[in-house]
Write a protein that holds these residues in place. Structure first.
Motif, PDB file in Angstrom:
ATOM      1  N   SER A   1       0.891  -1.224  -0.067  1.00  0.00           N
ATOM      2  CA  SER A   1       0.008  -0.046  -0.030  1.00  0.00           C
ATOM      3  C   SER A   1       0.664   1.291  -0.056  1.00  0.00           C
ATOM      4  O   SER A   1       0.453   2.434  -0.092  1.00  0.00           O
ATOM      5  CB  SER A   1      -0.934  -0.053   1.195  1.00  0.00           C
ATOM      6  N   ASN A   2       2.293   1.084   0.102  1.00  0.00           N
ATOM      7  CA  ASN A   2       3.005   2.337  -0.004  1.00  0.00           C
ATOM      8  C   ASN A   2       3.127   2.805  -1.219  1.00  0.00           C
ATOM      9  O   ASN A   2       4.121   2.378  -2.084  1.00  0.00           O
ATOM     10  CB  ASN A   2       4.377   1.945   0.787  1.00  0.00           C
ATOM     11  N   ALA A   3       2.364   3.678  -1.753  1.00  0.00           N
ATOM     12  CA  ALA A   3       2.309   4.220  -3.082  1.00  0.00           C
ATOM     13  C   ALA A   3       3.382   5.297  -3.269  1.00  0.00           C
ATOM     14  O   ALA A   3       3.442   6.220  -2.424  1.00  0.00           O
ATOM     15  CB  ALA A   3       1.018   4.782  -3.634  1.00  0.00           C
TER      16      ALA A   3
ATOM     17  N   GLY B   1      13.184  -0.037  -2.129  1.00  0.00           N
ATOM     18  CA  GLY B   1      13.948  -1.119  -3.169  1.00  0.00           C
ATOM     19  C   GLY B   1      15.180  -1.734  -2.578  1.00  0.00           C
ATOM     20  O   GLY B   1      15.657  -1.452  -1.286  1.00  0.00           O
ATOM     21  N   ALA B   2      15.258  -2.546  -3.275  1.00  0.00           N
ATOM     22  CA  ALA B   2      16.611  -3.594  -2.765  1.00  0.00           C
ATOM     23  C   ALA B   2      17.327  -4.243  -4.219  1.00  0.00           C
ATOM     24  O   ALA B   2      16.820  -4.398  -5.162  1.00  0.00           O
ATOM     25  CB  ALA B   2      16.014  -4.612  -2.265  1.00  0.00           C
ATOM     26  N   THR B   3      18.806  -4.385  -4.013  1.00  0.00           N
ATOM     27  CA  THR B   3      19.487  -4.746  -4.735  1.00  0.00           C
ATOM     28  C   THR B   3      20.131  -6.095  -4.061  1.00  0.00           C
ATOM     29  O   THR B   3      21.052  -6.010  -3.130  1.00  0.00           O
ATOM     30  CB  THR B   3      20.628  -4.162  -5.375  1.00  0.00           C
ATOM     31  N   GLU B   4      19.821  -7.275  -4.670  1.00  0.00           N
ATOM     32  CA  GLU B   4      20.434  -8.644  -3.663  1.00  0.00           C
ATOM     33  C   GLU B   4      21.431  -9.372  -4.855  1.00  0.00           C
ATOM     34  O   GLU B   4      21.391  -9.319  -6.044  1.00  0.00           O
ATOM     35  CB  GLU B   4      19.338  -9.540  -3.642  1.00  0.00           C
ATOM     36  N   GLN B   5      22.551  -9.533  -4.125  1.00  0.00           N
ATOM     37  CA  GLN B   5      23.521 -10.354  -4.647  1.00  0.00           C
ATOM     38  C   GLN B   5      23.775 -11.511  -4.082  1.00  0.00           C
ATOM     39  O   GLN B   5      23.674 -11.815  -2.843  1.00  0.00           O
ATOM     40  CB  GLN B   5      24.876  -9.497  -4.330  1.00  0.00           C
ATOM     41  N   LEU B   6      24.020 -12.554  -5.019  1.00  0.00           N
ATOM     42  CA  LEU B   6      24.127 -14.046  -4.738  1.00  0.00           C
ATOM     43  C   LEU B   6      25.663 -14.439  -4.723  1.00  0.00           C
ATOM     44  O   LEU B   6      26.073 -14.550  -5.785  1.00  0.00           O
ATOM     45  CB  LEU B   6      22.948 -14.822  -5.243  1.00  0.00           C
ATOM     46  N   PRO B   7      26.337 -14.594  -3.721  1.00  0.00           N
ATOM     47  CA  PRO B   7      27.846 -15.089  -3.917  1.00  0.00           C
ATOM     48  C   PRO B   7      27.724 -16.697  -4.401  1.00  0.00           C
ATOM     49  O   PRO B   7      26.947 -17.542  -4.222  1.00  0.00           O
ATOM     50  CB  PRO B   7      28.318 -15.136  -2.475  1.00  0.00           C
TER      51      PRO B   7
ATOM     52  N   THR C   1      14.701  -4.760  -7.444  1.00  0.00           N
ATOM     53  CA  THR C   1      13.296  -4.612  -7.123  1.00  0.00           C
ATOM     54  C   THR C   1      13.066  -2.965  -6.444  1.00  0.00           C
ATOM     55  O   THR C   1      13.970  -2.703  -5.787  1.00  0.00           O
ATOM     56  CB  THR C   1      12.864  -5.588  -6.129  1.00  0.00           C
ATOM     57  N   ILE C   2      12.107  -2.436  -6.899  1.00  0.00           N
ATOM     58  CA  ILE C   2      11.681  -1.305  -6.513  1.00  0.00           C
ATOM     59  C   ILE C   2      10.339  -1.295  -5.817  1.00  0.00           C
ATOM     60  O   ILE C   2       9.717  -0.355  -5.473  1.00  0.00           O
ATOM     61  CB  ILE C   2      11.738  -0.174  -7.657  1.00  0.00           C
ATOM     62  N   LEU C   3      10.141  -2.525  -5.340  1.00  0.00           N
ATOM     63  CA  LEU C   3       8.842  -2.685  -4.534  1.00  0.00           C
ATOM     64  C   LEU C   3       9.296  -2.353  -2.842  1.00  0.00           C
ATOM     65  O   LEU C   3      10.191  -3.094  -2.646  1.00  0.00           O
ATOM     66  CB  LEU C   3       8.174  -4.031  -4.566  1.00  0.00           C
TER      67      LEU C   3
END
Length: 645
Positions: free
Chosen positions: A427-429, A471-477, A462-464
């Protein structure tokens, strides 16, 4: 750490026989005693109130005599007079002896009144005394009976304060086994030697070896120290006494020491046996901290524990297991050989152990074919066994929300985001310009990570909004490292500042979205200068942080203090590392401005993209460009500054 799947259903625990129930008549003692007390208190008044007795003045009494209405009178030596009228009415009156009326006897004889004389008693009769004392006797007897019952049930007198609160698990009661514990083979071997010694002490005695007196398990919360203790209880065919450190602490002085004595007495009565003290730092902290003397309750309890473990009474057949998250706070006398001979570290699980632990928690759940536990284990560095259990549970909850009984990879991915970032805020528009700013910010993180040689590959952008993150940027080693090079740390600084750099390139100004990014980057740069010796100006000097080893944020010892000049150099070096990292990120993004715009547009359109979209953005500029991959921990950088490793 958690339990592994069992080959069959666990055996039902053998319940201890219940204590015999008290006789049924005991339940009637209290109401019966109350009834007797009420009868004795109120029966005399009830009986005397059943007949009507009139109280006349002396003048009225004389009038009744003259009228011939009096039948009998009883006179005592104190002038009290009672009698009966001819109509049956009883009456009482008082003769005024001070007036010296000697004509009363003649008047009574004239009217044919029967006269009876009696002598008043100086004290109460024995029956009256019995009636008055019996309620008090019954009350005293009731309290004595309840006190003895409490003493029998609590086995320690009134309240049982001095008795140990340990849970006693007898040898025949089955429970967790070492085979049920996933991973930690070295830790299990260390602890299993304790069980082996108690089972077969002759084998150690033949080699001249002495068994350990105590084993203390240390490590971060949630790694399974208490679970290992339960496994010891299941493996050892000896009684197991379990108690927490806080159970010794009371407001009354001397109670803790009494409970320690009672605990070891119970262990000696059941020897050979094992005592497990969880959270021992609650009672085993260093003595004299804060100027407190040696007579306070906690220190008396610790002194008694030290004496019981290795005092003049060299008791055999008792092994003490303990667990704590704060070994640096324990008293040195508690950790010396002869008391806790071994200190076993229970660290966070590695990648292989995380996969095994995940296999335990999904054993009784329905998984979709796309779920790969190895991938999930790669993406959860730093997770404890408790965190992994929570991760699987959150994935199952996501499946239930979607009206499914099968857990998919998307459910576990959403659960991982929930654990790292918080609840997804649907709901966070955001305003259109804010949404564009978040897309640019996250695109900057992702592109810098893809362009740096030693950075981990990007798994998702993601920008959700989720939790405090926009938003978040996820890195996977690809692999789990335990050592990090200077080049990797410099790349990590650049990735953390990539979001701010993207804002500077596109909007030519920063925003509040990079607040926590800057905080995390500053902490990392400070450690590089003060702890890792990666500053040429300061040189190979390390100033350890003041946090506890296994509880970040908890104070430890006082930090090593250095001069103001050294602090100035530290501040300058930290600022230099951050400026260099930001300049490097800005340069990379300016050189790949088209890729930045394209990836931001994809995020605006799809809201969430995977690592392939980042590579696709770079291929639009440089065909055939690959990503150079390194390997240590997961980095989650969000537009609101929430950065989680």
């Amino acid at each position: 750490m958690s339990r592994a799947a069992k080959s069959g259903p666990p055996p039902d625990p053998i319940k201890k026989p219940e204590p015999p129930r008290p006789p049924a008549w005991r339940s009637w003692l209290l109401p019966l005693g109350l009834l007797i007390t009420m009868v004795l208190l109120f029966l005399p008044s009830i009986l005397t109130g059943s007949t009507t007795t009139q109280s006349y003045s002396y003048t009225d009494f004389l009038s009744k005599v003259d009228a011939g209405q009096v039948k009998t009178v009883d006179v005592d030596d104190k002038g009290s007079l009672s009698g009966t009228l001819k109509d049956g009415t009883q009456f009482t009156t008082q003769i005024p002896t001070a007036l010296g009326n000697s004509q009363l006897e003649q008047q009574l004889q004239t009217k044919d009144v029967q006269i009876t004389g009696k002598v008043s008693s100086s004290g109460s009769g024995w029956l009256t005394v019995l009636f008055s004392l019996l309620p008090l006797v019954l009350i005293i007897a009731f309290f004595a009976w309840t006190g003895r019952a409490a003493q029998r049930s609590l086995a320690g007198g009134l309240g049982g304060f001095g008795r140990s609160k340990a849970k006693i698990i007898e040898a025949e009661r089955p429970t967790t086994r070492f085979a049920d514990v996933a991973g930690y083979e070295g830790v299990k071997q260390e602890v299993s030697e304790v069980v082996d010694f108690l089972r077969d002490p002759a084998r150690y005695a033949a080699a001249g070896a002495k068994g350990p007196r105590g084993v203390i398990m240390v490590g971060p919360p949630g790694t399974g120290k208490t679970l290992l203790a339960r496994a010891v209880a299941g493996e050892a065919s000896v009684p197991f006494l379990s108690v927490t450190g806080s159970a010794f602490v009371e407001m009354f002085v001397g109670v803790g020491a009494s409970r320690v004595r009672d605990l070891f007495t119970e262990a000696r009565d059941r020897a050979p046996s094992i005592i497990f003290i969880d959270e021992i730092d609650a009672v085993g902290s260093r003595r004299g901290i804060g100027g407190i003397g040696g007579h306070d309750e906690r220190e008396q309890t610790l002194n008694q524990l030290l004496s019981e473990m290795d005092g003049f009474d060299q008791s055999s057949g008792i092994v003490v297991l303990a667990a704590t998250n704060r070994p640096e706070t324990l008293d040195p006398a508690l950790l010396r050989p002869g008391r806790f001979d071994r200190q076993v570290t229970v660290p966070l699980p590695n990648q292989a152990e995380r996969a095994a632990i995940l296999g335990v928690h999904v054993a009784n759940k329905h998984l979709a074919p796309d779920v790969d536990l190895e991938v999930i284990a790669r993406g959860t560095p730093g997770f404890s066994g408790a965190d992994l259990a929570n991760l699987v549970n959150e994935g199952a909850i996501n499946a239930v929300r979607a009206a499914r009984t099968t857990i998919t990879a998307a459910d576990l991915g959403a659960a991982r985001d929930r654990v790292l970032l918080g609840r997804r805020e649907t709901s966070n528009a955001l305003l259109p310009e804010e949404r564009h700013s978040v897309a640019v910010h996250e695109s900057g993180h992702a592109l810098v990570a893809a362009l740096c040689e030693h950075a981990d590959p990007v798994a998702k952008v993601t920008i959700l909004p989720a939790g405090m993150a926009l938003g978040a940027t996820e890195q996977l080693p690809e692999a789990e490292r335990h050592l990090y090079s200077e080049a990797y740390l410099n790349d990590l600084l650049a990735v953390r500042l990539g979001g701010r750099a993207a804002e500077l390139v596109v909007f030519e100004q920063g925003s509040t979205g990079a607040a926590n990014d800057l905080s995390g980057a500053t902490d990392l740069a400070t450690k590089m200068v003060t702890e890792f010796g990666l500053s040429p100006e300061l040189g190979p000097i390390g100033y350890p942080a003041g946090d506890a080893m296994y509880l970040p944020g908890a104070p430890k010892e006082a930090m090593h203090r250095y001069s103001e000049e050294t602090q100035r150099i530290v501040d300058q070096e930290v600022a230099r590392l951050l400026r260099e990292a930001e300049a490097r990120a800005v340069r990379l993004l300016r050189d790949h401005r088209d890729a930045l715009e394209w990836l931001a547009g994809q995020l605006m359109e799809h809201e969430t993209v995977d690592g392939g979209a980042v590579l696709e953005a770079l291929r639009h500029e440089t065909p055939g460009l690959g990503v150079r991959r390194g390997a240590p921990a997961v980095l989650v950088a969000d537009s609101s500054g929430n950065t989680t490793a």
